[in-house]
Design a protein around this motif. Structure first.
Motif, PDB file in Angstrom:
ATOM      1  N   ASP A  99       5.948  -0.887  -6.872  1.00  0.00           N
ATOM      2  CA  ASP A  99       7.372  -0.595  -6.641  1.00  0.00           C
ATOM      3  C   ASP A  99       7.575  -0.706  -4.920  1.00  0.00           C
ATOM      4  N   GLU A 105       4.909   9.728  -9.248  1.00  0.00           N
ATOM      5  CA  GLU A 105       5.518  10.010 -10.356  1.00  0.00           C
ATOM      6  C   GLU A 105       5.469   8.601 -11.371  1.00  0.00           C
ATOM      7  N   TYR A 106       5.257   8.554 -12.580  1.00  0.00           N
ATOM      8  CA  TYR A 106       5.205   7.218 -12.858  1.00  0.00           C
ATOM      9  C   TYR A 106       6.593   6.586 -13.081  1.00  0.00           C
ATOM     10  N   ASN A 107       7.516   7.451 -13.272  1.00  0.00           N
ATOM     11  CA  ASN A 107       8.962   6.728 -13.267  1.00  0.00           C
ATOM     12  C   ASN A 107       9.518   6.537 -12.068  1.00  0.00           C
ATOM     13  N   GLU A 108       8.719   6.346 -11.011  1.00  0.00           N
ATOM     14  CA  GLU A 108       9.280   5.802  -9.651  1.00  0.00           C
ATOM     15  C   GLU A 108       8.699   4.408  -9.502  1.00  0.00           C
ATOM     16  N   ASP A 110       8.701   0.540 -10.841  1.00  0.00           N
ATOM     17  CA  ASP A 110       9.373  -0.423 -11.748  1.00  0.00           C
ATOM     18  C   ASP A 110       8.615  -1.453 -12.550  1.00  0.00           C
TER      19      ASP A 110
END
Length: 122
Positions: A99, A105-108, A110
């Motif tokens: 990213d 966090e995994y949702n950070e 892409d």
């Protein structure tokens, strides 16, 4: 766009070592933060280690601190995770992620690889 391919997983006895590699495509790799995550069956995907674009800053989860080392070679578009003194509780699918900004966090992140299985036998 960044494509990631992990390798190096396998079966190892407790106390052993493995080195995971994550090869990235794309010219932007050297500007991206990278992370290694792992996910065991029935559990969430948690961060293991992260490294900034230059390799000058790293982060480790408490559970792996002192045993795992994250590094990167921007000339080879590759990030590594050296895992020593492995324990059965390290068993999981390991994923690398990229990213522009990174995070814990995994949702950070892409971009994700397909994952590589690490199994540690007791």
């Amino acid at each position: 766009q960044v494509q990631l391919v992990e390798s190096g997983g396998g079966l190892v006895q407790a106390g052993g070592s493995l080195r995971l590699s994550c090869a990235a495509s794309g010219r932007a790799f050297s500007t991206y933060a990278m992370g290694w995550f792992r996910q065991a069956p029935g559990k969430e995907r948690d961060i293991v280690a992260a490294i900034d674009w230059s390799g000058g800053a790293t982060y480790y989860a408490d559970s792996v601190k002192g045993r795992f080392t994250i590094s990167r070679d921007n000339a080879k578009n590759t990030v590594y995770l050296q895992m020593n003194r492995l324990k059965p509780e390290d068993t999981a699918v390991y994923y690398c992620a990229a990213d522009p900004h990174g995070g814990l966090e995994y949702n950070e992140y892409d971009y994700w690889g397909q994952g590589t299985q690490v199994t540690v036998s007791s």
